[in-house]
Design a protein around this motif. Structure first.
Motif, PDB file in Angstrom:
ATOM      1  N   TYR A 120      -4.237  13.402   4.125  1.00  0.00           N
ATOM      2  CA  TYR A 120      -4.446  12.075   3.559  1.00  0.00           C
ATOM      3  C   TYR A 120      -5.590  12.105   2.544  1.00  0.00           C
ATOM      4  O   TYR A 120      -6.660  12.623   2.814  1.00  0.00           O
ATOM      5  CB  TYR A 120      -4.770  11.078   4.672  1.00  0.00           C
ATOM      6  N   PRO A 125       0.839  -1.203   0.000  1.00  0.00           N
ATOM      7  CA  PRO A 125       0.000   0.000   0.000  1.00  0.00           C
ATOM      8  C   PRO A 125       0.875   1.254   0.000  1.00  0.00           C
ATOM      9  O   PRO A 125       1.941   1.289   0.611  1.00  0.00           O
ATOM     10  CB  PRO A 125      -0.780  -0.119   1.307  1.00  0.00           C
ATOM     11  N   HIS A 126       0.433   2.263  -0.733  1.00  0.00           N
ATOM     12  CA  HIS A 126       1.132   3.550  -0.780  1.00  0.00           C
ATOM     13  C   HIS A 126       0.109   4.640  -0.471  1.00  0.00           C
ATOM     14  O   HIS A 126      -0.789   4.903  -1.263  1.00  0.00           O
ATOM     15  CB  HIS A 126       1.739   3.797  -2.161  1.00  0.00           C
ATOM     16  N   ASP A 127       0.264   5.267   0.692  1.00  0.00           N
ATOM     17  CA  ASP A 127      -0.618   6.375   1.057  1.00  0.00           C
ATOM     18  C   ASP A 127      -0.181   7.627   0.309  1.00  0.00           C
ATOM     19  O   ASP A 127       1.004   7.837   0.055  1.00  0.00           O
ATOM     20  CB  ASP A 127      -0.556   6.647   2.558  1.00  0.00           C
ATOM     21  N   TYR A 128      -1.144   8.451  -0.041  1.00  0.00           N
ATOM     22  CA  TYR A 128      -0.824   9.712  -0.696  1.00  0.00           C
ATOM     23  C   TYR A 128      -1.709  10.807  -0.138  1.00  0.00           C
ATOM     24  O   TYR A 128      -2.755  10.566   0.423  1.00  0.00           O
ATOM     25  CB  TYR A 128      -0.949   9.618  -2.220  1.00  0.00           C
ATOM     26  N   GLY A 163      -5.934   9.129   0.205  1.00  0.00           N
ATOM     27  CA  GLY A 163      -6.255   7.768  -0.209  1.00  0.00           C
ATOM     28  C   GLY A 163      -5.033   6.872  -0.197  1.00  0.00           C
ATOM     29  O   GLY A 163      -3.951   7.260   0.232  1.00  0.00           O
ATOM     30  N   THR A 164      -5.227   5.655  -0.684  1.00  0.00           N
ATOM     31  CA  THR A 164      -4.165   4.668  -0.718  1.00  0.00           C
ATOM     32  C   THR A 164      -4.158   3.971  -2.070  1.00  0.00           C
ATOM     33  O   THR A 164      -5.202   3.549  -2.550  1.00  0.00           O
ATOM     34  CB  THR A 164      -4.360   3.617   0.398  1.00  0.00           C
ATOM     35  N   ASP A 165      -2.999   3.900  -2.680  1.00  0.00           N
ATOM     36  CA  ASP A 165      -2.818   3.123  -3.902  1.00  0.00           C
ATOM     37  C   ASP A 165      -2.283   1.755  -3.525  1.00  0.00           C
ATOM     38  O   ASP A 165      -1.627   1.589  -2.498  1.00  0.00           O
ATOM     39  CB  ASP A 165      -1.822   3.807  -4.841  1.00  0.00           C
ATOM     40  N   TRP A 166      -2.535   0.766  -4.373  1.00  0.00           N
ATOM     41  CA  TRP A 166      -2.092  -0.600  -4.123  1.00  0.00           C
ATOM     42  C   TRP A 166      -1.230  -1.049  -5.292  1.00  0.00           C
ATOM     43  O   TRP A 166      -1.642  -0.993  -6.442  1.00  0.00           O
ATOM     44  CB  TRP A 166      -3.297  -1.513  -3.971  1.00  0.00           C
ATOM     45  N   GLU A 167      -0.016  -1.471  -4.985  1.00  0.00           N
ATOM     46  CA  GLU A 167       0.887  -1.997  -6.000  1.00  0.00           C
ATOM     47  C   GLU A 167       1.054  -3.495  -5.760  1.00  0.00           C
ATOM     48  O   GLU A 167       1.591  -3.897  -4.727  1.00  0.00           O
ATOM     49  CB  GLU A 167       2.240  -1.299  -5.899  1.00  0.00           C
TER      50      GLU A 167
END
Length: 98
Positions: free
Chosen positions: A47, A36-39, A49-53
């Motif tokens: 804050y 997870p990568h918070d941005y 959201g969160t991206d998922w790699e």
């Protein structure tokens, strides 16, 4: 070697599928399947959201349909009544909060 599991899905049609799962002993993701990568928002920095790699040990879209399940007749489908108390005399709760 893939780690497979059975799943039941409802979309686009009820079916029993076989899916891949993350490798539990993966050194990169530790079995989570990704990172997870918070941005944050550019203007306020808060804050947003969160991206998922996904990790390379797992392909999240790899799935095989094993069996298409029949749809239930309309009269057998469950009805979800929300906000009603089935044990109240009039079907509604008389306990606070109303």
């Amino acid at each position: 070697m893939p780690r497979l599991r059975f799943q039941r899905i409802d979309w686009p049609r009820p079916a029993l599928i076989l899916t891949d799962t993350p490798r539990p002993d993966c050194r990169d993701c530790e079995g989570d399947g990704g990172f997870p990568h918070d941005y944050g928002d550019d203007e306020t920095g808060e804050y947003a959201g969160t991206d998922w790699e996904p990790c390379t040990c797992w392909h999240e879209h790899r799935r095989w349909v094993l069996l298409i399940l029949p749809r239930l007749p309309r009269w057998l489908r469950r009805r979800h009544d929300t906000g009603r108390d089935p044990w109240a005399t009039d079907g509604y709760s008389n306990e606070p909060p109303f």
